[in-house]
Design an enzyme around this catalytic site. Structure first.
Site, PDB file in Angstrom:
ATOM      1  N   ASP A   1       6.808  -3.530  -0.621  1.00 52.17           N
ATOM      2  CA  ASP A   1       6.492  -4.172   0.658  1.00 52.17           C
ATOM      3  C   ASP A   1       7.042  -5.594   0.595  1.00 52.17           C
ATOM      4  OD1 ASP A   1       4.786  -5.557  -0.997  1.00 52.17           O
ATOM      5  OD2 ASP A   1       2.949  -4.980   0.024  1.00 52.17           O
TER       6      ASP A   1
ATOM      7  N   ASP B   1       1.684   5.426   2.968  1.00 51.34           N
ATOM      8  CA  ASP B   1       1.130   4.922   1.711  1.00 51.34           C
ATOM      9  C   ASP B   1      -0.278   4.452   1.987  1.00 51.34           C
ATOM     10  OD1 ASP B   1       2.081   2.307   3.093  1.00 51.34           O
ATOM     11  OD2 ASP B   1       0.809   1.628   1.459  1.00 51.34           O
TER      12      ASP B   1
ATOM     13  N   HIS C   1      -7.079  13.208 -10.130  1.00 55.63           N
ATOM     14  CA  HIS C   1      -7.421  14.280  -9.185  1.00 55.63           C
ATOM     15  C   HIS C   1      -7.114  13.885  -7.740  1.00 55.63           C
ATOM     16  CE1 HIS C   1      -9.234  17.294  -6.750  1.00 55.63           C
ATOM     17  NE2 HIS C   1      -9.813  16.295  -6.096  1.00 55.63           N
TER      18      HIS C   1
HETATM   19 ZN   LIG Z   1      -8.028  18.356  -9.248  1.00 58.87          ZN
END
Ligand SMILES: [Zn+2]
Length: 415
Positions: free
Chosen positions: A111, A312, A381
């Protein structure tokens, strides 16, 4: 069959130098106004629509680069403001640029520093020339202008860099919104001018120049071509007419890609959608369109369905560090006691290294015990969920089914 391509052939001034294509955008499939395609950079191909994880200070907090590669991250975002303050642009340049410094061989977008500087509020002063601001680290005084923001981003050497703009605050009255938009337009022209004059100073280009001797072709020097791409940013607040004007006049300045800035700044979601749609109408369909700073999993799918190619947001990484996890079954706050004895994986439909190995009970324990590993695993995750979501969206578009969320939990309208 490609429906549209746009090349950004850049080179050193003489017309007979080697022209390396710095960025090329190819649309492979369209479904309604949604499209899937590929952004080709000097550091690899990026499948679009893409979600770009934020690596503020040349690091996606808590996640090593090899795991980002394993997650199939093709492009990362870096923050010029933070890197300018620490470790400093000159330091990064001397170390070969951001890619080499952080050992990230794939694409990077930086940016302009504008958004961070504007969010400093009391610590900044805006003039026609630029912005004076105080460092959030030590209070020292600094100055960013379109020229210095370009200089910093050229020194960092990202594949895609952004024009210096003013992010108009929300709410803002019509007079203030127009003034801010006009300032951004003047700064866009200055950004482009400075970039065109200095773009061959990109560190990996200089590096290539020193390792590969300059060739001669006839009487003419053949020099390695620079290969960054500068994107323009559309502003105009929440005013549809100003957005149209800003888009048209930014396109007149001319960039190989366009961003929509100044959204997701506190306005209601329906308004964000309305302004995104109104702005997209006036941006070229054959160039990448980047919506800055969004959003939740259902929002990124929604914007992809409107024809946005790049997004983003700090949300997946920041939320992860606070124990808020996005799954195919909805949001989970892993800190809750109800997960203390839950042996199920975090998300039974997720194939990431966290979900295939650890239980909710263990993740809850790590969070409660304030273990660093909690932040690492949660972030992996959440990023995996976002990247899988966009992969599914691209697949859905390629099948002509639009940008659909495959999980019903996230498709339900907001109450
Ligand atoms: Zn996961």
């Amino acid at each position: 069959m490609p429906l549209g391509t746009t090349g950004f052939a850049s080179g050193c001034t003489p017309s007979d130098t080697i022209h390396t294509v710095s960025i090329e955008f190819q649309i492979d499939a369209q479904s309604g106004v949604a499209r899937s395609g590929r952004l080709l950079t000097q550091h690899g191909e990026v499948a679009t629509p893409v979600f770009m994880p934020v690596g503020t200070v040349a690091s996606v907090k808590g996640v090593p680069q090899d795991i980002l590669e394993e997650l199939s991250v093709q492009i990362l975002l870096g923050n010029t403001y933070h890197l300018y303050l620490r470790p400093g642009v000159e330091q990064v340049r001397k170390l070969g640029g951001l890619h080499r410094f952080m050992s990230w061989p794939r694409a990077i977008l930086t940016d302009s520093g504008g958004f961070q500087v504007f969010s400093l509020n009391d610590l900044r002063k805006v003039t026609e020339e630029g912005v004076t601001f105080r460092s959030h680290l030590d209070g020292s005084s600094h100055f960013f202008s379109p020229e210095s923001a370009m200089q910093a981003q050229i020194g960092l050497g990202a594949d895609i860099i952004m024009a210096f703009d003013e992010c108009t605050e929300y709410p803002a009255d019509p007079v203030r919104t127009r003034e801010s938009m006009e300032l951004t337009l003047r700064w866009a022209a200055r950004s482009k001018k400075h970039f065109e004059e200095h773009k061959n100073e990109v560190p990996w280009n200089c590096d290539r120049g020193s390792s590969e001797p300059t060739e001669r072709s006839g009487d003419h020097l053949r020099t390695p071509a620079p290969a960054q791409a500068l994107f323009g940013i559309v502003q105009g607040g929440m005013d549809r007419a100003l957005r149209k004007e800003s888009a048209e006049r930014t396109v007149e300045v001319g960039f190989p890609g366009y961003a929509i800035g100044g959204l997701s700044v506190g306005e209601p979601r329906e308004l964000t959608r309305e302004i995104v749609e109104a702005t997209l109408e006036h941006l070229p369909t054959d160039k990448p369109r980047y919506l800055m700073g969004v959003g939740t999993p259902d929002e990124i799918v929604e914007y992809a369905s409107l024809g946005i190619d790049m997004m983003d947001c700090v949300l997946p990484t920041r939320a992860a560090r606070h124990g808020l996890l996005f799954t195919s079954e909805g949001k989970i706050s892993i800190k809750q006691a109800r997960y203390a004895a839950d042996e199920a994986p975090l998300d039974p439909n997720c194939g990431c290294r966290v979900c295939s190995r650890y239980s909710r009970a263990y993740l809850r324990h790590l969070y409660a015990a304030n273990e660093v590993l909690a932040q690492v695993l949660n972030t992996i995750h959440n990023l995996s969920f976002y990247l899988d979501t966009m992969r599914a969206v691209r697949h859905s578009i390629s099948l002509g089914r639009g940008a659909r969320f495959l999980s019903e939990v996230w498709s339900q309208p907001k109450a």
